[in-house]
Each structure stands twice: as structure tokens, then as C-alpha cells.
Design a protein around this motif. Sequence first.
Motif, mmCIF file in Angstrom:
data_model
loop_
_atom_site.group_PDB
_atom_site.id
_atom_site.type_symbol
_atom_site.label_atom_id
_atom_site.label_comp_id
_atom_site.label_asym_id
_atom_site.label_seq_id
_atom_site.Cartn_x
_atom_site.Cartn_y
_atom_site.Cartn_z
ATOM 1 N N GLN A 37 0.803 -1.216 0.000
ATOM 2 C CA GLN A 37 0.000 0.000 0.000
ATOM 3 C C GLN A 37 0.846 1.282 0.000
ATOM 4 O O GLN A 37 0.309 2.371 0.109
ATOM 5 C CB GLN A 37 -0.907 0.018 1.242
ATOM 6 C CG GLN A 37 -1.808 -1.177 1.369
ATOM 7 C CD GLN A 37 -2.928 -1.149 0.350
ATOM 8 O OE1 GLN A 37 -3.419 -0.099 0.002
ATOM 9 N NE2 GLN A 37 -3.319 -2.309 -0.127
ATOM 10 N N VAL A 38 2.169 1.145 -0.111
ATOM 11 C CA VAL A 38 3.061 2.308 -0.102
ATOM 12 C C VAL A 38 3.262 2.773 -1.538
ATOM 13 O O VAL A 38 3.597 1.974 -2.413
ATOM 14 C CB VAL A 38 4.412 1.962 0.557
ATOM 15 C CG1 VAL A 38 5.375 3.121 0.472
ATOM 16 C CG2 VAL A 38 4.196 1.543 2.001
ATOM 17 N N HIS A 39 3.038 4.074 -1.781
ATOM 18 C CA HIS A 39 3.142 4.628 -3.129
ATOM 19 C C HIS A 39 3.756 6.016 -3.089
ATOM 20 O O HIS A 39 3.659 6.725 -2.092
ATOM 21 C CB HIS A 39 1.762 4.757 -3.780
ATOM 22 C CG HIS A 39 1.012 3.481 -3.920
ATOM 23 N ND1 HIS A 39 1.499 2.386 -4.556
ATOM 24 C CD2 HIS A 39 -0.216 3.119 -3.486
ATOM 25 C CE1 HIS A 39 0.606 1.408 -4.521
ATOM 26 N NE2 HIS A 39 -0.445 1.831 -3.857
ATOM 27 N N ARG A 83 2.944 8.014 0.260
ATOM 28 C CA ARG A 83 1.786 7.431 0.945
ATOM 29 C C ARG A 83 2.254 6.261 1.796
ATOM 30 O O ARG A 83 2.830 5.303 1.290
ATOM 31 C CB ARG A 83 0.762 6.939 -0.069
ATOM 32 C CG ARG A 83 -0.451 6.293 0.568
ATOM 33 C CD ARG A 83 -1.400 5.800 -0.535
ATOM 34 N NE ARG A 83 -2.665 5.382 -0.020
ATOM 35 C CZ ARG A 83 -2.983 4.111 0.210
ATOM 36 N NH1 ARG A 83 -2.106 3.146 -0.026
ATOM 37 N NH2 ARG A 83 -4.167 3.803 0.673
ATOM 38 N N PHE A 84 2.013 6.350 3.098
ATOM 39 C CA PHE A 84 2.306 5.266 4.038
ATOM 40 C C PHE A 84 0.989 4.613 4.437
ATOM 41 O O PHE A 84 -0.047 5.283 4.530
ATOM 42 C CB PHE A 84 2.973 5.798 5.309
ATOM 43 C CG PHE A 84 4.423 6.138 5.162
ATOM 44 C CD1 PHE A 84 5.396 5.159 5.237
ATOM 45 C CD2 PHE A 84 4.822 7.448 4.974
ATOM 46 C CE1 PHE A 84 6.737 5.474 5.126
ATOM 47 C CE2 PHE A 84 6.156 7.782 4.856
ATOM 48 C CZ PHE A 84 7.120 6.789 4.929
ATOM 49 N N CYS A 85 1.047 3.323 4.719
ATOM 50 C CA CYS A 85 -0.117 2.601 5.218
ATOM 51 C C CYS A 85 0.367 1.598 6.264
ATOM 52 O O CYS A 85 1.236 0.766 5.986
ATOM 53 C CB CYS A 85 -0.834 1.895 4.070
ATOM 54 S SG CYS A 85 -2.383 1.138 4.575
ATOM 55 N N ARG A 87 -0.828 -1.096 9.573
ATOM 56 C CA ARG A 87 -1.807 -1.790 10.395
ATOM 57 C C ARG A 87 -1.040 -2.228 11.636
ATOM 58 O O ARG A 87 -0.404 -3.271 11.647
ATOM 59 C CB ARG A 87 -2.420 -3.002 9.703
ATOM 60 C CG ARG A 87 -3.436 -3.701 10.640
ATOM 61 C CD ARG A 87 -4.162 -4.882 10.029
ATOM 62 N NE ARG A 87 -5.064 -4.407 9.001
ATOM 63 C CZ ARG A 87 -5.100 -4.905 7.751
ATOM 64 N NH1 ARG A 87 -4.285 -5.855 7.396
ATOM 65 N NH2 ARG A 87 -5.953 -4.440 6.870
ATOM 66 N N THR A 94 -6.573 0.159 9.400
ATOM 67 C CA THR A 94 -5.305 0.646 8.886
ATOM 68 C C THR A 94 -5.194 2.146 9.127
ATOM 69 O O THR A 94 -6.191 2.846 9.271
ATOM 70 C CB THR A 94 -5.170 0.375 7.374
ATOM 71 O OG1 THR A 94 -6.226 1.031 6.690
ATOM 72 C CG2 THR A 94 -5.194 -1.112 7.075
ATOM 73 N N THR A 96 -3.578 5.315 7.264
ATOM 74 C CA THR A 96 -3.031 5.735 5.976
ATOM 75 C C THR A 96 -2.888 7.243 5.958
ATOM 76 O O THR A 96 -3.777 7.956 6.422
ATOM 77 C CB THR A 96 -3.960 5.291 4.836
ATOM 78 O OG1 THR A 96 -4.149 3.883 4.919
ATOM 79 C CG2 THR A 96 -3.382 5.633 3.483
ATOM 80 N N PHE A 97 -1.782 7.724 5.432
ATOM 81 C CA PHE A 97 -1.568 9.159 5.331
ATOM 82 C C PHE A 97 -0.519 9.453 4.271
ATOM 83 O O PHE A 97 0.222 8.571 3.851
ATOM 84 C CB PHE A 97 -1.143 9.766 6.675
ATOM 85 C CG PHE A 97 -0.043 9.009 7.353
ATOM 86 C CD1 PHE A 97 1.280 9.230 7.015
ATOM 87 C CD2 PHE A 97 -0.337 8.065 8.320
ATOM 88 C CE1 PHE A 97 2.292 8.513 7.632
ATOM 89 C CE2 PHE A 97 0.658 7.353 8.945
ATOM 90 C CZ PHE A 97 1.987 7.574 8.596
#
Length: 179
Positions: A37-39, A83-85, A87, A94, A96-97
Motif C-alpha cells: 500500500q506504499v506509493h 503514501r504510508f499505510c 496496520r 489501517t 493511511t496518510f
Amino acid sequence: MGVLTSQKISVYYERFKDIDVTLTKDMIQVTGLLTQQVHLKCGNDFWPCVVYTTSFTGAKVVANIKTGLLGKLQATNNFVNLRFCFRPPGESNTVTFFVAARVLASAPYGNSQDINMFTIQFSNRPPDDFIEIIGRVLDANVNSAKRKDVRIPLNADNMRKLNILSTETAVFIQSVPRR
């Protein structure tokens, strides 16, 4: 995730601001980082990436440039959002920010023509959730190192000096037997 006061988050930020954390498998597991989920967000487009190291002031990420990322970076004047995600362990939701950043440098990763490592610097202080997650791990490492110095390894020489006859000896601390 537990609730930390803004004062404790500020302490984490000031204390660990410049420490780079390498995101190994163990660190990914401890922090609960969801790597899929990291972008990198550049303009309106997203590029999957791997965060190699991070601190509270920047990060190093590895991304594929074959998809036009370098051209998009030039068009946006090297501004990106990372973008970090996460859990966190024991949680079902989760966190996410995005962290606004600027790409400072780019270099080929290893011998690859298609993959680059980007050095990015965060534009502002990262979100409190990020500081809490990384700060707790760094704080635990510092506390562990402090406790490590206090411990006495139990070997034959130390047992003789402490007059301990066997490893089955119990020590009473606050009326509690400890082996």
C-alpha cells in the motif's frame, strides 16, 4: 494504536528527528507497515515503491522509472507525496496518510537501468501517527540498550565471583523468587 499525548509525540520527534530507520522484514513486521500500500504520488498518478529507510525528516525509496516517473517528477518540479499505510499489531483498522516531500536526488539502484533510489526530504513535519509508530520502536530500542548494560551474563566465572553454586539458584526480589 494507543493514544499518546502531543507532548510525548513532540519528545519523540525532537529525540529521534535525524535517526534513519532501515525498514527490514523485522521492522516492517513490528511497525505493521503494509508494503503493498506504499506509493509515491506525483501529480495525479501513483507509483508503487519500496521504502528503504525513513526518518522524521526524509526517506529513501526505490521505484521503477520505466513507467515515466522521471518525466512526471520534472513536470511537478520534484514534488511528491509519499503514501504510508500501517496496520499496527493487534489492530484491525489501517492508518493511511500522505507526507509531502521533495525529491533531492535520484540514482540507479544497483546495476539496474529500470529502478532508481530516490532521496526525498519531507516538506513539513510528518503526521503524528507516523511519529508515534516509528517513535515507539526507536524508544523501545533505546530502552532495551539501557537494560542491556545493567544485565550480568551468567557464566562460570561470574557464578564463582557471586558465590552462586548452580544455575538452579533462586534470588528473592521483593519477596518473589527469580531463577
